[in-house]
Scaffold this motif. Structure first.
Motif, PDB file in Angstrom:
ATOM      1  N   VAL A  29      46.482  26.174  20.856  1.00  0.00           N
ATOM      2  CA  VAL A  29      45.948  26.299  22.384  1.00  0.00           C
ATOM      3  C   VAL A  29      46.378  25.201  23.168  1.00  0.00           C
ATOM      4  CG1 VAL A  29      43.693  26.348  23.914  1.00  0.00           C
ATOM      5  CG2 VAL A  29      44.233  27.805  21.689  1.00  0.00           C
ATOM      6  N   ILE A  30      46.967  25.327  24.389  1.00  0.00           N
ATOM      7  CA  ILE A  30      47.475  24.272  25.139  1.00  0.00           C
ATOM      8  C   ILE A  30      46.773  24.085  26.367  1.00  0.00           C
ATOM      9  CG2 ILE A  30      49.559  23.449  26.410  1.00  0.00           C
ATOM     10  CD1 ILE A  30      49.938  23.692  23.417  1.00  0.00           C
ATOM     11  N   LYS A  31      46.216  22.930  26.837  1.00  0.00           N
ATOM     12  CA  LYS A  31      45.528  22.624  28.123  1.00  0.00           C
ATOM     13  C   LYS A  31      46.742  22.568  29.270  1.00  0.00           C
ATOM     14  CE  LYS A  31      42.569  19.660  30.828  1.00  0.00           C
ATOM     15  NZ  LYS A  31      41.847  18.581  30.604  1.00  0.00           N
ATOM     16  N   ILE A  32      47.047  23.406  30.043  1.00  0.00           N
ATOM     17  CA  ILE A  32      48.131  23.287  30.973  1.00  0.00           C
ATOM     18  C   ILE A  32      47.896  22.107  32.041  1.00  0.00           C
ATOM     19  CG2 ILE A  32      49.171  24.644  32.660  1.00  0.00           C
ATOM     20  CD1 ILE A  32      49.418  26.080  29.730  1.00  0.00           C
ATOM     21  N   THR A  33      48.777  21.605  32.283  1.00  0.00           N
ATOM     22  CA  THR A  33      49.121  20.425  33.236  1.00  0.00           C
ATOM     23  C   THR A  33      49.884  20.809  34.480  1.00  0.00           C
ATOM     24  OG1 THR A  33      50.779  19.460  31.885  1.00  0.00           O
ATOM     25  CG2 THR A  33      48.612  18.321  31.511  1.00  0.00           C
ATOM     26  N   SER A  34      50.906  21.551  33.993  1.00  0.00           N
ATOM     27  CA  SER A  34      51.829  22.116  35.144  1.00  0.00           C
ATOM     28  C   SER A  34      52.362  23.484  34.912  1.00  0.00           C
ATOM     29  CB  SER A  34      52.942  21.281  35.219  1.00  0.00           C
ATOM     30  OG  SER A  34      52.565  19.965  35.842  1.00  0.00           O
ATOM     31  N   THR A  35      52.421  24.424  35.749  1.00  0.00           N
ATOM     32  CA  THR A  35      52.850  25.703  35.916  1.00  0.00           C
ATOM     33  C   THR A  35      53.904  26.217  36.922  1.00  0.00           C
ATOM     34  OG1 THR A  35      52.447  28.020  35.205  1.00  0.00           O
ATOM     35  CG2 THR A  35      50.670  26.829  36.477  1.00  0.00           C
ATOM     36  N   ALA A  36      54.687  26.975  36.809  1.00  0.00           N
ATOM     37  CA  ALA A  36      55.364  27.134  38.087  1.00  0.00           C
ATOM     38  C   ALA A  36      55.450  28.690  38.276  1.00  0.00           C
ATOM     39  CB  ALA A  36      56.780  26.695  37.969  1.00  0.00           C
ATOM     40  N   ILE A  37      55.648  29.062  39.829  1.00  0.00           N
ATOM     41  CA  ILE A  37      56.022  30.486  40.063  1.00  0.00           C
ATOM     42  C   ILE A  37      57.450  30.790  39.823  1.00  0.00           C
ATOM     43  CG2 ILE A  37      55.686  32.171  41.835  1.00  0.00           C
ATOM     44  CD1 ILE A  37      53.344  30.551  42.677  1.00  0.00           C
ATOM     45  N   CYS A  38      57.705  31.690  39.087  1.00  0.00           N
ATOM     46  CA  CYS A  38      59.245  31.947  38.957  1.00  0.00           C
ATOM     47  C   CYS A  38      59.645  33.156  39.631  1.00  0.00           C
ATOM     48  CB  CYS A  38      59.538  32.458  37.583  1.00  0.00           C
ATOM     49  SG  CYS A  38      61.119  32.776  36.905  1.00  0.00           S
ATOM     50  N   GLY A  39      60.877  33.056  40.112  1.00  0.00           N
ATOM     51  CA  GLY A  39      61.443  34.338  41.058  1.00  0.00           C
ATOM     52  C   GLY A  39      61.181  35.712  40.209  1.00  0.00           C
ATOM     53  N   SER A  40      61.310  35.497  38.949  1.00  0.00           N
ATOM     54  CA  SER A  40      60.821  37.044  38.362  1.00  0.00           C
ATOM     55  C   SER A  40      59.495  37.282  38.287  1.00  0.00           C
ATOM     56  CB  SER A  40      61.213  36.940  36.745  1.00  0.00           C
ATOM     57  OG  SER A  40      61.067  35.813  36.189  1.00  0.00           O
ATOM     58  N   ASP A  41      58.604  36.403  38.602  1.00  0.00           N
ATOM     59  CA  ASP A  41      57.238  36.802  38.810  1.00  0.00           C
ATOM     60  C   ASP A  41      57.065  37.439  40.029  1.00  0.00           C
ATOM     61  OD1 ASP A  41      56.080  35.254  36.472  1.00  0.00           O
ATOM     62  OD2 ASP A  41      55.890  33.289  37.696  1.00  0.00           O
ATOM     63  N   LEU A  42      58.053  37.336  41.059  1.00  0.00           N
ATOM     64  CA  LEU A  42      57.959  38.279  42.178  1.00  0.00           C
ATOM     65  C   LEU A  42      58.103  39.742  41.774  1.00  0.00           C
ATOM     66  CD1 LEU A  42      59.674  35.987  44.839  1.00  0.00           C
ATOM     67  CD2 LEU A  42      57.090  36.033  44.223  1.00  0.00           C
ATOM     68  N   HIS A  43      58.725  40.037  40.798  1.00  0.00           N
ATOM     69  CA  HIS A  43      59.141  41.376  40.341  1.00  0.00           C
ATOM     70  C   HIS A  43      57.632  42.073  40.095  1.00  0.00           C
ATOM     71  CE1 HIS A  43      63.494  40.675  40.660  1.00  0.00           C
ATOM     72  NE2 HIS A  43      63.268  39.904  39.328  1.00  0.00           N
ATOM     73  N   LEU A 160      58.537  10.817  30.593  1.00  0.00           N
ATOM     74  CA  LEU A 160      59.367  11.655  31.293  1.00  0.00           C
ATOM     75  C   LEU A 160      58.144  12.465  32.150  1.00  0.00           C
ATOM     76  CD1 LEU A 160      62.014  13.389  29.153  1.00  0.00           C
ATOM     77  CD2 LEU A 160      62.362  11.800  31.448  1.00  0.00           C
ATOM     78  N   ASP A 161      57.898  12.454  33.569  1.00  0.00           N
ATOM     79  CA  ASP A 161      57.117  13.141  34.198  1.00  0.00           C
ATOM     80  C   ASP A 161      57.028  14.747  33.942  1.00  0.00           C
ATOM     81  OD1 ASP A 161      56.175  10.811  35.297  1.00  0.00           O
ATOM     82  OD2 ASP A 161      57.049  10.972  37.088  1.00  0.00           O
ATOM     83  N   ASP A 162      56.087  15.301  34.515  1.00  0.00           N
ATOM     84  CA  ASP A 162      56.080  17.047  34.115  1.00  0.00           C
ATOM     85  C   ASP A 162      57.245  17.723  34.915  1.00  0.00           C
ATOM     86  OD1 ASP A 162      53.769  16.518  32.459  1.00  0.00           O
ATOM     87  OD2 ASP A 162      52.503  18.182  33.604  1.00  0.00           O
ATOM     88  N   ASP A 163      57.494  17.130  36.179  1.00  0.00           N
ATOM     89  CA  ASP A 163      58.447  17.541  37.087  1.00  0.00           C
ATOM     90  C   ASP A 163      59.873  17.504  36.450  1.00  0.00           C
ATOM     91  OD1 ASP A 163      56.298  18.500  38.916  1.00  0.00           O
ATOM     92  OD2 ASP A 163      57.178  16.841  40.431  1.00  0.00           O
ATOM     93  N   LYS A 164      60.213  16.687  35.638  1.00  0.00           N
ATOM     94  CA  LYS A 164      61.447  16.402  35.047  1.00  0.00           C
ATOM     95  C   LYS A 164      61.518  17.508  33.779  1.00  0.00           C
ATOM     96  CE  LYS A 164      62.754  11.501  36.343  1.00  0.00           C
ATOM     97  NZ  LYS A 164      63.915  12.164  36.795  1.00  0.00           N
ATOM     98  N   VAL A 165      60.513  17.993  33.000  1.00  0.00           N
ATOM     99  CA  VAL A 165      60.901  18.687  32.037  1.00  0.00           C
ATOM    100  C   VAL A 165      60.093  20.132  32.231  1.00  0.00           C
ATOM    101  CG1 VAL A 165      60.959  16.553  30.278  1.00  0.00           C
ATOM    102  CG2 VAL A 165      58.788  17.552  30.921  1.00  0.00           C
ATOM    103  N   LEU A 166      59.459  20.406  33.085  1.00  0.00           N
ATOM    104  CA  LEU A 166      58.762  21.693  33.188  1.00  0.00           C
ATOM    105  C   LEU A 166      59.686  22.868  32.993  1.00  0.00           C
ATOM    106  CD1 LEU A 166      56.243  23.714  33.851  1.00  0.00           C
ATOM    107  CD2 LEU A 166      56.665  22.889  36.174  1.00  0.00           C
ATOM    108  N   PHE A 167      60.662  22.748  33.686  1.00  0.00           N
ATOM    109  CA  PHE A 167      61.689  24.005  33.894  1.00  0.00           C
ATOM    110  C   PHE A 167      62.551  24.031  32.538  1.00  0.00           C
ATOM    111  CE2 PHE A 167      61.651  22.593  38.465  1.00  0.00           C
ATOM    112  CZ  PHE A 167      60.453  23.320  38.734  1.00  0.00           C
ATOM    113  N   LEU A 168      62.448  23.174  31.469  1.00  0.00           N
ATOM    114  CA  LEU A 168      62.735  23.589  30.278  1.00  0.00           C
ATOM    115  C   LEU A 168      62.185  24.986  29.831  1.00  0.00           C
ATOM    116  CD1 LEU A 168      62.819  20.131  28.567  1.00  0.00           C
ATOM    117  CD2 LEU A 168      64.817  21.635  28.894  1.00  0.00           C
TER     118      LEU A 168
END
Length: 397
Positions: A29-43, A160-168
């Motif tokens: 179980v992960i406590k979320i610190t950053s999450t993003a909206i992806c272009g495919s989420d729009l589908h 490494l800040d979240d912004d630098k690695v989130l998109f992995l």
């Protein structure tokens, strides 16, 4: 906990839902610190992905802190991890070939019949992306259960800040695999349709792999400027006949490789009567829900590609494409590669490139919002794509 849930076409809400629990020994179980909206989420938001049910928790780009582990997880409490959007067992025929997104075990057996009938084989499991891909709760939430946590997540260093690695989690390896699938050779000209986040990472990746130049196609002025910053020449398809421009820019040969980073909701009306007629027909068919994807960018990419060239297709498609130029594909000898991203295959290499400052992962982020404002983020990411290029959500803020 609080989580973003689906309630129908263009209707997402932040609701209070049960906290996730360990179900299987390999879970975490992960406590979320950053999450993003992806272009495919729009589908999903647009209601064109079947199997999305009211109350489903969305989101497949996320990272956070490990707070609980099953007895067979290799993770430890307190570690910072990025979680791939693909769920993979690590032991099946496909995982052993490093084709992780095709995992045979992640998508529960009772869910597989839906895609087996549609595609000939059952698809793998994905976070937050309909019951076709397993019905797994996504990461646009305060917490998430991660199956097969001994295979998927990558531990990231604290400096490494979240912004630098989130998109992995998705869009960086997706852009990298798209360029890899294009079989780029030194000196190539590569054309990329779509300057959203995946398209922008395609540009960076293609240049790192040795492309001499990348030509990016879009119509949003800010996206085109971001493409320039990433090193591309640009074409505004609302101002220019793309095929004619590409032929002129390549001395009449055409690009060596083309990348469709748009996918099933290609909505632009490129110049030319035939293209506009095809796009109009695609839009109508998709709206009435008969499983027709909009393939305008894909058709244009095939027509523009040089003879003997390569087509890479990271853009998401889920149904059928009408007026597909199969003759052009065959007669020109174009090779095609596609598929959901085998994220785990690329993680260590990409993390190293981030640490070496060879890949910039932050330049496209336009907005950071608390999770509670996720519906606002979805609406603007859909309706104001020129200004809202990438949205990062922060639970607990």
């Amino acid at each position: 906990m609080r989580a973003l849930t689906y309630h129908g076409t263009k209707d997402v809400r932040v609701d209070t839902v049960p906290d996730p629990e360990i179900i299987n020994p390999r879970d975490a179980v992960i406590k979320i610190t950053s999450t993003a909206i992806c272009g495919s989420d729009l589908h999903l938001y647009d209601g064109v992905i079947p199997g999305t049910l009211n109350g489903d928790i969305l989101g497949h780009e996320f990272m956070g802190e490990v707070v609980e582990t099953g007895p067979k997880s290799t993770l430890k409490k307190g570690q910072r991890v990025v979680v791939p959007f693909t769920i993979s067992c690590g032991k099946c025929y496909f995982c052993e070939k490093q084709q992780f997104s095709a995992c045979d075990n992640a998508n529960p057996a009772e869910k597989q019949d839906m895609t087996e009938q549609l595609y000939g084989h059952a698809v793998g499991g994905l976070f937050g992306y309909s019951h076709l891909t397993g019905g797994f709760s996504g990461g646009q939430a305060e917490y998430v259960r991660v199956p097969y946590s001994d295979v998927g997540p990558i531990v990231v260093p604290d400096h490494l800040d979240d912004d630098k690695v989130l998109f992995l989690s998705d869009i960086l390896p997706t852009g990298w695999m798209a360029a890899d699938n294009a079989d780029i050779e030194e000196g190539d000209t590569v054309a990329v349709w779509g300057c959203g986040p995946v398209g922008l990472f395609c540009i960076q990746s293609a240049l790192l792999m040795g492309a001499d130049r990348v030509i990016a196609i879009d119509h949003y002025s800010r996206r085109l400027e971001l493409a320039r910053q990433a090193g591309a020449q640009v074409i505004d398809f609302k101002q220019t006949n793309v095929t004619e421009a590409l032929m002129e820019m390549t001395g009449g040969i055409g690009p060596d490789a083309v990348i469709d980073a748009v996918g099933m909701e290609s909505h632009g009306f490129s110049l030319g009567d035939q293209a506009q007629a095809f796009n109009l027909a695609d839009t109508i068919k998709q709206k009435v829900g008969i499983g027709a994807d909009r393939g305008g960018a894909l058709r244009e990419a095939i027509f523009a590609c040089r003879k003997g060239g390569r087509l890479s297709m990271p853009g998401v498609y889920g149904g059928f494409v009408d007026k597909f130029p199969l003759g052009a594909l065959m007669e020109k000898g174009i090779q095609i590669k596609s598929g959901q991203t085998h994220v785990q295959r690329y993680l260590n290499q990409l993390l190293r490139l981030i640490e070496e400052d060879k890949i910039d992962t932050t330049f496209m982020i336009s907005h950071r919002l608390p999770l509670e404002e996720a519906p606002k983020g979805y609406k603007n990411f859909k309706d104001n794509q020129n200004d809202w290029t990438k949205v990062v959500l922060k639970p607990g803020v």
